[in-house]
Design a protein around this motif. Structure first.
Motif, PDB file in Angstrom:
ATOM      1  N   TYR A 149       0.825  -1.211   0.000  1.00 19.14           N
ATOM      2  CA  TYR A 149       0.000   0.000   0.000  1.00 19.14           C
ATOM      3  C   TYR A 149       0.865   1.269   0.000  1.00 19.14           C
ATOM      4  CZ  TYR A 149      -4.134  -2.826   0.410  1.00 19.14           C
ATOM      5  OH  TYR A 149      -5.135  -3.729   0.136  1.00 19.14           O
ATOM      6  N   ALA A 150       1.986   1.176   0.709  1.00 20.26           N
ATOM      7  CA  ALA A 150       2.885   2.349   0.726  1.00 20.26           C
ATOM      8  C   ALA A 150       3.453   2.605  -0.675  1.00 20.26           C
ATOM      9  CB  ALA A 150       4.021   2.126   1.719  1.00 20.26           C
ATOM     10  N   GLU A 203      -5.690  -7.120   5.044  1.00 16.36           N
ATOM     11  CA  GLU A 203      -5.498  -6.182   3.931  1.00 16.36           C
ATOM     12  C   GLU A 203      -6.209  -4.861   4.201  1.00 16.36           C
ATOM     13  OE1 GLU A 203      -5.592  -8.987   0.255  1.00 16.36           O
ATOM     14  OE2 GLU A 203      -5.792  -6.906  -0.417  1.00 16.36           O
ATOM     15  N   LYS A 204      -7.406  -4.990   4.734  1.00 18.56           N
ATOM     16  CA  LYS A 204      -8.209  -3.791   4.991  1.00 18.56           C
ATOM     17  C   LYS A 204      -7.543  -2.895   6.046  1.00 18.56           C
ATOM     18  CE  LYS A 204     -12.983  -2.907   5.824  1.00 18.56           C
ATOM     19  NZ  LYS A 204     -14.106  -3.487   6.523  1.00 18.56           N
ATOM     20  N   GLU A 205      -7.095  -3.546   7.109  1.00 16.30           N
ATOM     21  CA  GLU A 205      -6.438  -2.781   8.181  1.00 16.30           C
ATOM     22  C   GLU A 205      -5.167  -2.123   7.659  1.00 16.30           C
ATOM     23  OE1 GLU A 205      -7.382  -5.275  12.275  1.00 16.30           O
ATOM     24  OE2 GLU A 205      -6.020  -6.116  10.798  1.00 16.30           O
ATOM     25  N   SER A 206      -4.475  -2.862   6.812  1.00 17.22           N
ATOM     26  CA  SER A 206      -3.215  -2.362   6.242  1.00 17.22           C
ATOM     27  C   SER A 206      -3.451  -1.099   5.424  1.00 17.22           C
ATOM     28  CB  SER A 206      -2.667  -3.410   5.279  1.00 17.22           C
ATOM     29  OG  SER A 206      -1.527  -3.960   5.776  1.00 17.22           O
ATOM     30  N   LYS A 207      -4.471  -1.184   4.600  1.00 16.11           N
ATOM     31  CA  LYS A 207      -4.774  -0.061   3.724  1.00 16.11           C
ATOM     32  C   LYS A 207      -5.082   1.180   4.559  1.00 16.11           C
ATOM     33  CE  LYS A 207      -7.295   1.088  -0.346  1.00 16.11           C
ATOM     34  NZ  LYS A 207      -8.435   0.919  -1.166  1.00 16.11           N
ATOM     35  N   ARG A 208      -5.899   0.969   5.584  1.00 15.39           N
ATOM     36  CA  ARG A 208      -6.276   2.082   6.451  1.00 15.39           C
ATOM     37  C   ARG A 208      -5.057   2.630   7.183  1.00 15.39           C
ATOM     38  NH1 ARG A 208      -8.872   1.410  11.768  1.00 15.39           N
ATOM     39  NH2 ARG A 208      -8.698   3.537  12.529  1.00 15.39           N
ATOM     40  N   GLU A 235      -4.035   6.462   6.741  1.00 16.90           N
ATOM     41  CA  GLU A 235      -4.151   7.400   7.862  1.00 16.90           C
ATOM     42  C   GLU A 235      -2.826   7.749   8.496  1.00 16.90           C
ATOM     43  OE1 GLU A 235      -7.253   6.369  10.548  1.00 16.90           O
ATOM     44  OE2 GLU A 235      -8.702   6.094   8.922  1.00 16.90           O
ATOM     45  N   GLY A 236      -1.803   6.994   8.193  1.00 16.64           N
ATOM     46  CA  GLY A 236      -0.466   7.307   8.729  1.00 16.64           C
ATOM     47  C   GLY A 236      -0.246   6.798  10.134  1.00 16.64           C
ATOM     48  N   MET A 237      -1.341   6.537  10.876  1.00 16.18           N
ATOM     49  CA  MET A 237      -1.187   5.958  12.224  1.00 16.18           C
ATOM     50  C   MET A 237      -2.516   5.352  12.635  1.00 16.18           C
ATOM     51  SD  MET A 237      -1.170   9.346  14.583  1.00 16.18           S
ATOM     52  CE  MET A 237      -0.885  10.705  13.494  1.00 16.18           C
ATOM     53  N   SER A 295       2.715   4.577  10.584  1.00 16.58           N
ATOM     54  CA  SER A 295       3.234   4.017   9.329  1.00 16.58           C
ATOM     55  C   SER A 295       3.856   5.090   8.438  1.00 16.58           C
ATOM     56  CB  SER A 295       2.108   3.339   8.551  1.00 16.58           C
ATOM     57  OG  SER A 295       1.130   4.301   8.233  1.00 16.58           O
ATOM     58  N   LYS A 296       3.619   6.335   8.799  1.00 17.94           N
ATOM     59  CA  LYS A 296       4.167   7.400   7.952  1.00 17.94           C
ATOM     60  C   LYS A 296       4.479   8.630   8.803  1.00 17.94           C
ATOM     61  CE  LYS A 296       1.645  10.148   5.236  1.00 17.94           C
ATOM     62  NZ  LYS A 296       0.789  10.590   4.135  1.00 17.94           N
ATOM     63  N   LEU A 297       5.660   9.173   8.594  1.00 20.40           N
ATOM     64  CA  LEU A 297       5.987  10.455   9.211  1.00 20.40           C
ATOM     65  C   LEU A 297       6.272  11.432   8.086  1.00 20.40           C
ATOM     66  CD1 LEU A 297       8.433   9.385  12.074  1.00 20.40           C
ATOM     67  CD2 LEU A 297       6.117  10.290  12.357  1.00 20.40           C
ATOM     68  N   SER A 298       5.733  12.610   8.233  1.00 18.63           N
ATOM     69  CA  SER A 298       6.005  13.626   7.209  1.00 18.63           C
ATOM     70  C   SER A 298       6.887  14.688   7.826  1.00 18.63           C
ATOM     71  CB  SER A 298       4.708  14.273   6.746  1.00 18.63           C
ATOM     72  OG  SER A 298       3.837  13.283   6.283  1.00 18.63           O
TER      73      SER A 298
END
Ligand SMILES: Cc1ncc(C[n+]2csc(CCOP(=O)(O)OP(=O)(O)O)c2C)c(N)n1
Length: 856
Positions: free
Chosen positions: A619-620, A648-653, A657-659, A721-724
């Motif tokens: 997804y990333a 898969e669904k949880e992963s996508k979310r 959402e980044g966290m 899952s993501k830091l900006s």
């Protein structure tokens, strides 16, 4: 190829260079005038202090070689483009970006400045509050606003038509040019390389770029090495090499070098009382060389050969045509011409006089067309930029047709046409099917990097016909486990290929060269000319290119504000072979510094993804390839034995959402309940340790029958899952902080970060958390050849440290008593010591650790 090729050096030219010499006079005059003049722009009255700018900024010495080159290129192209269509797709790269005043002067003459910044083109928003009309007023604005706060910069930049290389940080030119010509079959990138620039590591390795680019399926670079002999304050290495040494060197590097010596003290054309540029000889030689080079390039394109590609070595005086000497010091042909000669012209009358003489030597007023003072005419002419006349006809005649000008090349700016070659992206479920089979949560063995390989393979497959995708890697495709791409695409290599060489061909689109700098230069060149590319590299050595990423971000930020630039794909980087698991290499290969670097940039254009597992990695990747005008970094491990934490669904979310709080690993909350403690994981290895720490804590409480105590607190697991990168002026940054603040609320927080802890700390601070309520862990420079668990223990990020923090925090919150605290801590330490003992004896983690599964 030229219709009238000059015969011999000494022979009088059959060309009329009169227009070219005047063109060059304008370029040199306008270059110089930009440093000094805030009024009296064409010296219509005697020069006075009030005409001189308050700050004299810029670089004179490097501008004149490129001016000579630009005038000659235009002259040559204008002669030949009509009859030879192969000479119409040409771009110009200026390695030393500080030589911009000359480039800017040329852009004015070519009318491309007026196209973008004049009043005429209503479709293009002028970012300046002054017009660059093609008349004296417009030219005055160019001169006046050079190097001013709201005007033009002092270096080439995104505001510069035709430029996709800033050139402030030297060394990128050849690599950028290489990226631009890849898969652009008809493109010729004329690239001016500075001799100071050529001393940089990036440039030194970039001479090899042609070995990865066969000239049949790709475009070609024509390097023009401007050997003006000096850097800022002394001679260059190349400037003091003999012609034999230069020839041997460049032949060895695979070129056919042609030397043109135009220096006043060594060449036979010098005439110290007059500009040597007024004589024909040097112009004949340059035209001959350009003809030789272009002819040879087009010839070599038929076979795809790149050995023996032509290049020009132009030996010229630094500060050519400028002030020769002052106060007994040599200026022209010396480093003293590098920035602004006569820098005290505002305060020193003698310098002012010398400046006036120098500027007057170009006799600019002789070069204007006779009818420009007719104001009626002027108004009419402004309506149609292409038909405006400012200079003598023989000068204006030198400018190539609009669509064939180097500055208007559509590979670089959109000009209303689609430049970005959109990428077809894979269906993720196809990729999952190939790599993971069952994507539901599972403690099996799944490698995120295998998935990356399959994903990129699919991208290659889908975009085979469009040829708009490349992977750049420093010899690590196998090592980083993405070799699945070789089922679809090969490595590029334009040298001899032995029968036993694997996955390699002259046409491959995977570029493997052991120079991270040259690769990133190629990648940015490829992207900024409308295509897509991934840079895949070891985490520890990604830092080699951090300043290149910084420079690229600056370029992006400015380019994003200019509507005629159009969209570009994002600069996508995958950092893997991460420090937490460095089995073959150890301490030297453990360094997450690239993450600190990109996240410390103040911008909302930078995202770093930390997918928790292989599915989240998919997804990333999808987000990265679909995003535009950004810098994305994906950080993920490459080993095989990684579990799947999410559906898969949880992963996508989670990626969207980044966290997210991951319920599987968190206590259930009743309505209006909140977590007392939150364990946060950022990164795959670090998140696993968090989850294992939660599991270990639960077992511990069970083991000692602490049912009541366990019920008395709520423990949650948050995965980021993501830091900006943060931009204090951006709404996006505030949103992230608010969201994090809402999720963690009043809970005490333990955070395990893939990178250095201080980088993550800031996000909790921005979210309003009191720093004593957040314990951030991460890589604290402890490591070596050791096991994964031991790395965590050394850096205090292990499952035991998670459990220990929980126990300490519960005691602080008075949820357990001292006695309970002490025996729990003793137990944790004992288990950790047993694991360390096992590692010391067997050099691997115990089976218990390797086979650990949550809640089982
Ligand atoms: C990587 C890098 N290091 C140092 C500098 C500082 N710097 C600016 S200009 C210059 C000399 C450049 O010499 P050259 O490339 O020959 O340019 P020219 O003489 O044509 O102006 C230096 C060292 C820089 N811009 N980039």
């Amino acid at each position: 190829m030229t219709s009238k090729t000059p015969k011999k050096k000494s022979e009088k030219s059959t060309f009329d260079f009169s227009g070219l010499k005047k063109y060059l006079r304008i370029l040199n005059y306008v270059s110089a005038a930009q440093f000094y003049l805030k009024d009296n722009f064409f010296l219509e009255e005697p020069l006075e202090v009030k005409h001189i700018k308050n700050r004299l900024l810029g670089h004179w010495g490097g501008s004149n070689g490129p001016n000579f080159i630009l005038a000659h290129l235009n002259f040559y192209l204008k002669q030949n483009q009509k009859t030879n269509s192969k000479l119409r797709d040409i771009i110009f790269l200026l390695g030393p970006g500080h030589a911009f005043p000359g480039l800017q002067a040329n852009l004015f003459l070519e009318k491309s400045l007026t196209y973008y910044y004049g009043e005429i083109n209503k479709n293009i928003k002028n970012i300046y509050d002054f017009p660059v009309s093609y008349d004296k007023e417009g030219l005055a604005n160019v001169i006046k606003h050079f190097g001013s706060p709201n005007g033009f910069p002092t270096h080439a930049s995104p505001v510069t038509p035709g430029a996709f290389l800033e050139g402030g940080e030297l060394g990128y030119s050849l690599a950028n040019a290489a990226g631009a010509v890849m898969d652009n079959k008809d493109l010729i990138a004329v690239t001016v390389v500075g001799d100071g620039e050529a001393e940089t590591g990036t440039l030194a390795t970039s001479w090899h770029a042609s070995k990865f680019i066969n000239s049949k399926d790709n475009g070609v670079i024509l390097p023009i090495f401007n050997l003006n002999g000096y850097k800022i304050s002394g001679p260059t290495i190349f400037g003091r090499m003999s012609n034999e040494e230069l020839t041997d060197l460049f032949k060895g590097l695979g070129y056919e070098p042609y030397i043109l010596d135009a220096r006043s003290d060594t060449n036979i054309y010098a005439n110290r009382n007059n500009h040597d540029l007024e004589k024909d000889n040097v112009h004949i030689l340059m035209q001959e060389l350009l003809d030789k080079c272009f002819t040879k390039i087009l010839e070599m394109k038929k076979t795809g050969e790149t050995k023996g590609l032509p290049m020009i070595i132009l030996q010229s005086d630094k500060g050519w045509s400028g002030i020769k000497s002052y106060a007994g010091e040599k200026i022209e042909g010396n480093h003293l011409s590098h920035q602004v000669p006569l820098a005290k012209a505002r305060t020193d009358k003698k310098q002012l006089k010398a400046l006036e003489e120098w500027l007057n030597s170009y006799k600019i007023n002789e070069l204007f067309s006779e009818d420009i003072n007719d104001s009626q005419n002027l108004i009419k002419k402004r309506l149609k930029d292409e038909n405006q006349v400012l200079f003598l006809k023989e000068i204006e005649d030198l400018v190539p047709e609009k669509m064939w000008r180097m500055s208007m090349n559509t590979h670089i700016q959109q000009n209303g046409k689609g430049k970005l070659k959109e990428l077809k992206t894979p269906n993720l479920s196809t990729v999952f099917k190939k790599t993971i089979l069952n994507t539901e949560k599972d403690w099996g063995r799944h490698s995120p990097m295998n998935l990356v390989g399959e994903y990129l393979r699919e991208v290659f497959k889908l975009n085979k016909a469009t040829k708009n995708f490349r992977v750049f890697s420093p010899d690590e495709t196998y090592s980083n486990k993405i070799q699945a791409i070789f089922k679809e695409e090969e490595r590029a290599f334009n040298l001899e290929i032995k029968p036993w060489d694997k996955d390699i061909s002259k046409r491959g689109r995977v570029v493997e060269m052991l120079s991270e700098n040259t690769l990133v230069g190629m990648q940015t060149g490829y992207i900024l000319t409308g295509r897509h590319g991934f840079f895949v590299t070891y985490e520890a050595f990604a830092q080699v290119v951090t300043s290149m990423v910084d420079q690229y971000l600056k370029f992006l930020r400015v380019a994003n504000e200019i509507n005629w630039r159009g969209d570009v794909s994002s600069l996508n980087t995958i950092i893997t072979s991460v420090g937490w698991l460095q089995e073959h290499n150890g301490y030297s290969h453990q360094n997450p510094g690239i993450i600190d670097n990109v996240l410390s940039l103040n911008s909302d254009l930078v995202d770093v993804y930390f997918p928790i597992d292989a599915v989240a990695t998919g997804y990333a990747l999808e987000k990265m390839v679909k995003s535009k005008n950004k810098i994305n970094v994906l950080c993920v491990g490459k080993d095989e034995a990684r579990p799947l934490f999410l559906s898969e669904k949880e992963s996508k979310r989670n990626i969207e959402e980044g966290m997210t709080i991951l319920n599987t690993f968190s206590d259930r909350l009743k309505k209006y309940e909140a977590y007392d403690l939150i364990v946060t994981g950022v990164g795959d290895y670090l998140s696993l340790e968090c989850v294992a720490g939660i599991d270990f804590t639960n077992r511990l409480f069970k083991k000692y029958g602490l049912k009541k105590e366990r019920k008395d607190f709520k423990l949650g697991f948050l995965n980021i899952s993501k830091l900006s990168a943060s931009d204090p002026l951006s709404e996006k940054t505030k949103d992230f902080a608010e969201k994090l603040g809402e999720i963690v609320g009043n809970a005490k927080v333990f955070a395990n970060f893939h990178g250095h802890p201080q980088t993550l700390q800031r996000y909790f601070f921005e979210a309003g958390k009191n720093i004593k309520d957040v314990d951030v862990r991460g890589y604290i420079e402890r490591g070596g050849i050791t096991t994964l668990l031991h790395m965590h223990i050394l850096n205090k990020t292990s499952r035991f440290h998670v459990a220990s923090w929980v126990v300490n925090t519960l005691f602080d919150l008075k949820k357990i008593n001292k006695l309970t605290h002490d025996f729990l801590q003793r137990d944790i330490k004992q288990e950790m010591d047993e694991e360390i003992a096992y590692i010391n004896e067997h050099f691997i983690d115990s089976e218990k650790i390797r086979n650990w599964k949550f809640g089982i």
